[in-house]
Write an enzyme that holds these catalytic residues in place. Sequence first.
Site, mmCIF file in Angstrom:
data_model
loop_
_atom_site.group_PDB
_atom_site.id
_atom_site.type_symbol
_atom_site.label_atom_id
_atom_site.label_comp_id
_atom_site.label_asym_id
_atom_site.label_seq_id
_atom_site.Cartn_x
_atom_site.Cartn_y
_atom_site.Cartn_z
ATOM 1 N N HIS A 1 0.778 -1.283 0.120
ATOM 2 C CA HIS A 1 -0.329 0.000 0.131
ATOM 3 C C HIS A 1 0.730 1.265 -0.180
ATOM 4 O O HIS A 1 0.653 1.936 -0.776
ATOM 5 C CB HIS A 1 -0.452 0.034 0.569
ATOM 6 C CG HIS A 1 -1.653 -1.196 1.337
ATOM 7 N ND1 HIS A 1 -1.765 -1.999 2.395
ATOM 8 C CD2 HIS A 1 -2.646 -1.212 0.506
ATOM 9 C CE1 HIS A 1 -2.699 -2.469 2.061
ATOM 10 N NE2 HIS A 1 -3.284 -3.286 1.295
ATOM 11 N N LYS B 1 -0.402 -6.296 -8.056
ATOM 12 C CA LYS B 1 -0.610 -7.717 -7.806
ATOM 13 C C LYS B 1 -2.281 -7.956 -7.995
ATOM 14 O O LYS B 1 -1.861 -9.315 -7.468
ATOM 15 C CB LYS B 1 -0.788 -7.474 -5.892
ATOM 16 C CG LYS B 1 -1.941 -8.283 -4.911
ATOM 17 C CD LYS B 1 -0.820 -8.458 -4.104
ATOM 18 C CE LYS B 1 -0.847 -9.996 -3.397
ATOM 19 N NZ LYS B 1 -2.393 -9.890 -2.436
HETATM 20 P P1 AMP Z 1 -6.468 -4.099 -0.485
HETATM 21 O O1 AMP Z 1 -6.321 -2.985 0.657
HETATM 22 O O2 AMP Z 1 -6.014 -5.037 -0.442
HETATM 23 O O3 AMP Z 1 -7.919 -3.903 -1.368
HETATM 24 O O4 AMP Z 1 -5.236 -2.925 -1.615
HETATM 25 C C1 AMP Z 1 -5.497 -1.850 -1.961
HETATM 26 C C2 AMP Z 1 -4.938 -1.216 -3.164
HETATM 27 O O5 AMP Z 1 -2.862 -2.268 -3.048
HETATM 28 C C3 AMP Z 1 -4.683 -2.688 -4.524
HETATM 29 O O6 AMP Z 1 -4.567 -0.962 -5.396
HETATM 30 C C4 AMP Z 1 -4.317 -2.901 -4.217
HETATM 31 O O7 AMP Z 1 -3.295 -4.098 -5.665
HETATM 32 C C5 AMP Z 1 -1.833 -2.944 -3.643
HETATM 33 N N1 AMP Z 1 -1.923 -3.427 -3.119
HETATM 34 C C6 AMP Z 1 -2.628 -4.294 -2.150
HETATM 35 N N2 AMP Z 1 -0.565 -5.193 -2.090
HETATM 36 C C7 AMP Z 1 -0.114 -4.859 -3.025
HETATM 37 C C8 AMP Z 1 1.603 -5.205 -3.826
HETATM 38 N N3 AMP Z 1 2.159 -6.666 -2.632
HETATM 39 N N4 AMP Z 1 2.135 -4.591 -3.396
HETATM 40 C C9 AMP Z 1 1.562 -3.358 -4.542
HETATM 41 N N5 AMP Z 1 0.184 -3.253 -4.336
HETATM 42 C C10 AMP Z 1 -0.450 -3.870 -3.580
#
Ligand code: AMP
Length: 292
Positions: free
Chosen positions: A47, A159
Amino acid sequence: MIETKNSTRRVTMISSISEMKEVSQSIQKQNLTIGLVPTMGCLHEGHLSLIKRSLESCDKTVVSIFVNPTQFGPNEDLDSYPRPLESDIEKLDEMGVDILFHPSKEEMYPTGYKTFVEIKNITEQLCGKSRPDLFQGVATIVLKLFNIIQPQNAFFGEKDWQQLAVIENLVKDLNLDVAIIRVPLVRESDGLAMSSRNRYLSVQERQSALSLSRTLQKAQDQIRQGITSAKTINNLIQKRLLETEGAKIDYISICDPVNFKEKEQIRGRTLIALAVKIGPSRLIDNCIIEEI
Ligand code: AMP
């Protein structure tokens, strides 16, 4: 506007839609650009890499934290999804994020809520197959966030490769004025793709979880050595994952990275994507094979 408890904190927390709209409009009136980073919280380096990109390229950065109920299926982890808000706020403060938008479920989906966004053709495969509610929920919440916050740029991680494609199509098809910025997948030093759901893993399960990135690495090595049959690579991946203690394969896909059609031959740009359940966590990982 609710300032967070500690007066040295700089992030402004907003939980009402009307207030968020007012603040966004006043930023736009000053001709400043807004970068939005939508998240479900439990922030990690993945994030933070999105947030860094926004801070570097936009005048004001809004991070949203909202565990979106409409993207969870009936037997999924909505209730147990980690919500460490205080430590998330500390991270946002340290980074110098301007605004945290943290609405309640009732604020985003009041009683009588009826409208959902459906994106066809690219949501039936991969994650959409085993999580049929996922992408309709994602597209709906992201469109709502875009309408409320009116960002010029919005940052999403590779991801969640399929999610990014869904959002890019949403923006194109509905003529939205927002640039979608792709940010590469961030890994732990041992290769594990960072995820809020890694928190659920025991020490043993975390060890098993390494199998996803290691298997993808192995597949890339084999492809570099000249194997182009998707079936051969799929079998290799399957074998390694089946040998992993506690792993249950959801899907292995070797497909086109834009339309997610399965490939027979690994020619042209190819996405290899995996979803594997390890203990309580359903983990995803992917890699891109550039044109060979
Ligand atoms: P989430 O909180 O899991 O819904 O993720 C929020 C954002 O963070 C989304 O755009 C995800 O793709 C990104 N994200 C989550 N994990 C990663 C990671 N390991 N590398 C890059 N972006 C990430």
